[in-house]
Design an enzyme around this catalytic site. Structure first.
Site, PDB file in Angstrom:
ATOM      1  N   GLY A  26     -14.307  -8.638  13.786  1.00 54.91           N
ATOM      2  CA  GLY A  26     -14.375  -7.200  14.595  1.00 54.91           C
ATOM      3  C   GLY A  26     -16.068  -6.772  13.838  1.00 54.91           C
ATOM      4  O   GLY A  26     -16.579  -5.862  14.604  1.00 54.91           O
ATOM      5  N   GLU A  59     -15.064  -3.095   7.542  1.00 61.53           N
ATOM      6  CA  GLU A  59     -14.639  -2.309   8.839  1.00 61.53           C
ATOM      7  C   GLU A  59     -15.165  -2.033   9.334  1.00 61.53           C
ATOM      8  O   GLU A  59     -16.121  -2.061   9.863  1.00 61.53           O
ATOM      9  CB  GLU A  59     -13.389  -2.064   8.432  1.00 61.53           C
ATOM     10  CG  GLU A  59     -11.835  -2.231   7.812  1.00 61.53           C
ATOM     11  CD  GLU A  59     -11.800  -3.180   9.467  1.00 61.53           C
ATOM     12  OE1 GLU A  59     -12.471  -3.641  10.046  1.00 61.53           O
ATOM     13  OE2 GLU A  59     -10.453  -2.849   9.615  1.00 61.53           O
ATOM     14  N   ASP A  60     -14.949  -3.045  11.085  1.00 64.04           N
ATOM     15  CA  ASP A  60     -15.857  -2.561  11.807  1.00 64.04           C
ATOM     16  C   ASP A  60     -14.934  -1.117  12.487  1.00 64.04           C
ATOM     17  O   ASP A  60     -16.337   0.357  12.846  1.00 64.04           O
ATOM     18  CB  ASP A  60     -15.569  -2.711  13.102  1.00 64.04           C
ATOM     19  CG  ASP A  60     -14.002  -3.553  13.019  1.00 64.04           C
ATOM     20  OD1 ASP A  60     -13.339  -2.912  12.775  1.00 64.04           O
ATOM     21  OD2 ASP A  60     -13.766  -4.333  14.864  1.00 64.04           O
ATOM     22  N   ASP A 111      -8.953   4.099  12.557  1.00 59.39           N
ATOM     23  CA  ASP A 111      -8.546   4.176  13.119  1.00 59.39           C
ATOM     24  C   ASP A 111      -7.104   5.042  12.717  1.00 59.39           C
ATOM     25  O   ASP A 111      -7.048   5.417  12.018  1.00 59.39           O
ATOM     26  CB  ASP A 111      -8.026   2.904  14.680  1.00 59.39           C
ATOM     27  CG  ASP A 111      -7.612   3.480  15.890  1.00 59.39           C
ATOM     28  OD1 ASP A 111      -6.393   4.200  15.464  1.00 59.39           O
ATOM     29  OD2 ASP A 111      -7.705   3.186  17.110  1.00 59.39           O
ATOM     30  N   LYS A 131     -12.376   6.940  13.405  1.00 55.90           N
ATOM     31  CA  LYS A 131     -11.475   8.309  14.099  1.00 55.90           C
ATOM     32  C   LYS A 131     -10.934   9.115  13.524  1.00 55.90           C
ATOM     33  O   LYS A 131      -9.501   8.634  13.076  1.00 55.90           O
ATOM     34  CB  LYS A 131     -10.650   7.801  14.991  1.00 55.90           C
ATOM     35  CG  LYS A 131     -11.264   5.919  16.459  1.00 55.90           C
ATOM     36  CD  LYS A 131     -10.528   5.643  17.074  1.00 55.90           C
ATOM     37  CE  LYS A 131     -11.354   4.991  18.366  1.00 55.90           C
ATOM     38  NZ  LYS A 131     -10.048   4.185  18.544  1.00 55.90           N
ATOM     39  N   PHE A 178     -11.189   4.540  22.805  1.00 60.72           N
ATOM     40  CA  PHE A 178     -10.954   3.642  23.487  1.00 60.72           C
ATOM     41  C   PHE A 178     -12.282   3.314  23.285  1.00 60.72           C
ATOM     42  O   PHE A 178     -12.788   2.802  23.928  1.00 60.72           O
ATOM     43  CB  PHE A 178     -10.026   2.676  23.954  1.00 60.72           C
ATOM     44  CG  PHE A 178     -10.227   1.805  23.403  1.00 60.72           C
ATOM     45  CD1 PHE A 178      -9.257   0.717  21.901  1.00 60.72           C
ATOM     46  CD2 PHE A 178     -10.531   0.154  24.274  1.00 60.72           C
ATOM     47  CE1 PHE A 178      -9.486  -0.502  21.876  1.00 60.72           C
ATOM     48  CE2 PHE A 178     -10.427  -1.113  24.157  1.00 60.72           C
ATOM     49  CZ  PHE A 178      -9.612  -1.427  22.969  1.00 60.72           C
ATOM     50  N   ASP A 183     -13.617  -5.190  20.447  1.00 66.44           N
ATOM     51  CA  ASP A 183     -13.788  -6.134  21.920  1.00 66.44           C
ATOM     52  C   ASP A 183     -11.962  -5.451  22.624  1.00 66.44           C
ATOM     53  O   ASP A 183     -11.450  -4.399  22.049  1.00 66.44           O
ATOM     54  CB  ASP A 183     -12.726  -7.328  21.957  1.00 66.44           C
ATOM     55  CG  ASP A 183     -12.152  -7.073  20.832  1.00 66.44           C
ATOM     56  OD1 ASP A 183     -11.440  -6.345  19.897  1.00 66.44           O
ATOM     57  OD2 ASP A 183     -10.581  -7.413  21.296  1.00 66.44           O
ATOM     58  N   ARG A 240     -17.674  -7.987  22.870  1.00 68.69           N
ATOM     59  CA  ARG A 240     -18.056  -8.573  21.161  1.00 68.69           C
ATOM     60  C   ARG A 240     -19.298  -8.071  21.051  1.00 68.69           C
ATOM     61  O   ARG A 240     -19.751  -7.416  20.251  1.00 68.69           O
ATOM     62  CB  ARG A 240     -17.075  -8.896  20.803  1.00 68.69           C
ATOM     63  CG  ARG A 240     -15.869  -9.367  20.393  1.00 68.69           C
ATOM     64  CD  ARG A 240     -15.845 -10.136  19.217  1.00 68.69           C
ATOM     65  NE  ARG A 240     -13.885 -10.211  18.680  1.00 68.69           N
ATOM     66  CZ  ARG A 240     -13.244  -9.468  18.227  1.00 68.69           C
ATOM     67  NH1 ARG A 240     -13.617  -8.275  17.726  1.00 68.69           N
ATOM     68  NH2 ARG A 240     -11.799  -9.519  18.693  1.00 68.69           N
TER      69      ARG A 240
HETATM   70  P1  IMP Z   1      -6.457   0.330  12.857  1.00 70.07           P
HETATM   71  O1  IMP Z   1      -5.220  -0.668  11.896  1.00 70.07           O
HETATM   72  O2  IMP Z   1      -5.637   1.475  13.327  1.00 70.07           O
HETATM   73  O3  IMP Z   1      -6.956   1.953  11.504  1.00 70.07           O
HETATM   74  O4  IMP Z   1      -6.970  -0.538  13.619  1.00 70.07           O
HETATM   75  C1  IMP Z   1      -7.828  -1.200  12.706  1.00 70.07           C
HETATM   76  C2  IMP Z   1      -8.406  -2.125  13.660  1.00 70.07           C
HETATM   77  O5  IMP Z   1      -7.971  -2.163  15.178  1.00 70.07           O
HETATM   78  C3  IMP Z   1      -9.848  -2.203  13.619  1.00 70.07           C
HETATM   79  O6  IMP Z   1     -10.307  -3.435  12.934  1.00 70.07           O
HETATM   80  C4  IMP Z   1     -10.141  -2.266  15.250  1.00 70.07           C
HETATM   81  O7  IMP Z   1     -10.299  -4.407  14.653  1.00 70.07           O
HETATM   82  C5  IMP Z   1      -8.956  -2.037  16.339  1.00 70.07           C
HETATM   83  N1  IMP Z   1      -9.057  -0.718  16.919  1.00 70.07           N
HETATM   84  C6  IMP Z   1      -9.233  -0.233  16.316  1.00 70.07           C
HETATM   85  N2  IMP Z   1      -9.371   1.054  17.498  1.00 70.07           N
HETATM   86  C7  IMP Z   1     -10.292   0.710  18.314  1.00 70.07           C
HETATM   87  C8  IMP Z   1     -11.149   0.197  19.232  1.00 70.07           C
HETATM   88  O8  IMP Z   1     -11.782   2.089  19.826  1.00 70.07           O
HETATM   89  N3  IMP Z   1     -12.023  -0.741  19.833  1.00 70.07           N
HETATM   90  C9  IMP Z   1     -11.715  -1.833  19.178  1.00 70.07           C
HETATM   91  N4  IMP Z   1     -10.651  -1.947  18.324  1.00 70.07           N
HETATM   92  C10 IMP Z   1     -10.320  -1.091  17.888  1.00 70.07           C
HETATM   93 MG    MG Z   2     -11.849  -4.831  12.660  1.00 68.15          MG
END
Ligand code: IMP
Ligand code: MG
Length: 193
Positions: free
Chosen positions: A60, A114-115, A118, A146, A167, A174, A180
């Site tokens: 990402g 990081e992209d 979440d 977020k 989302f 993606d 992407r």
């Molecule tokens: P986390 O572990 O829940 O913080 O999620 C992190 C990873 O989930 C990110 O690095 C993204 O690759 C993916 N991700 C989280 N939210 C989104 C979204 O809204 N769209 C697409 N990918 C997401």
């Molecule tokens: Mg990521």
């Protein structure tokens, strides 16, 4: 001779990926503006420091990493790691390390790129891995954050854009591996049955 005719600049109001429709959410200009601001913060904070290691989380973060690094004016190294936690549009909570660390982080200051942050599961997992590998200091820099979804204590040092708990796709992000390549960011449309 290079022909500069542009046939499709991939700028659209709506896109469809697999079964879902998305609409424009953050235009490219706003993304770039926010990246320049974060780069300026980093440039201020790292001007007198030993070259840190930027660690970009694939897949990402590839666009964010490229655009951010073009605006960084201090000495630095860049390396990549691959982790994933998402399947479809909801986090699975499971984190799989796919590609390991290729650079030694022992005694190094590491800035994770990081992209999106979440729930925070991915970033906490990666933070632990880096600590175990001897990183002396670990900072987190994310394009998107977020705050309403975040469930961890770890502080997010740099966040270019804070967004609602929705989302999104595009600019590296993606939906089941599609979307992407877009320069803008799109949000899931209400108009999905
Ligand atoms: P986390 O572990 O829940 O913080 O999620 C992190 C990873 O989930 C990110 O690095 C993204 O690759 C993916 N991700 C989280 N939210 C989104 C979204 O809204 N769209 C697409 N990918 C997401
Ligand atoms: Mg990521």
């Amino acid at each position: 001779m290079i022909n500069f005719v542009v046939t499709n600049n991939l700028s659209m109001d709506h896109i469809k990926l697999h079964d879902k429709k998305f609409r424009i959410f953050i235009p490219s200009e706003k993304i770039q503006e926010s990246i320049v601001k974060v780069a300026q913060e980093l440039n201020d904070n790292y001007k007198d420091k030993q070259s840190p290691l930027f660690l970009s989380v694939l897949n990402g973060s590839f666009m964010f990493t490229a655009d951010l690094l073009k605006n960084i004016d201090f000495q630095c190294e860049i390396s990549f790691i691959k982790l994933s936690s998402y399947s479809g549009t909801a986090t699975t909570g499971e984190i799989r390390k796919v590609l390991g660390l290729t650079s030694s982080v022992k005694g190094r200051e590491v800035i994770i790129l990081e992209d999106i942050v979440d729930t925070g599961n991915t970033i906490v997992e990666l933070h632990d891995i880096l600590k175990k590998n001897g990183a002396s200091k670990i900072k987190i820099c994310t394009l998107l954050f977020k705050p309403d979804a975040y469930k961890k204590e770890l502080s997010i040092d740099y966040a270019a854009l804070k967004i609602s708990n929705d989302f999104i796709v595009g600019y590296g992000l993606d939906y089941n591996e599609l979307g992407r390549q877009y320069k803008d960011i799109y949000i899931l449309d209400q108009d999905n049955d």
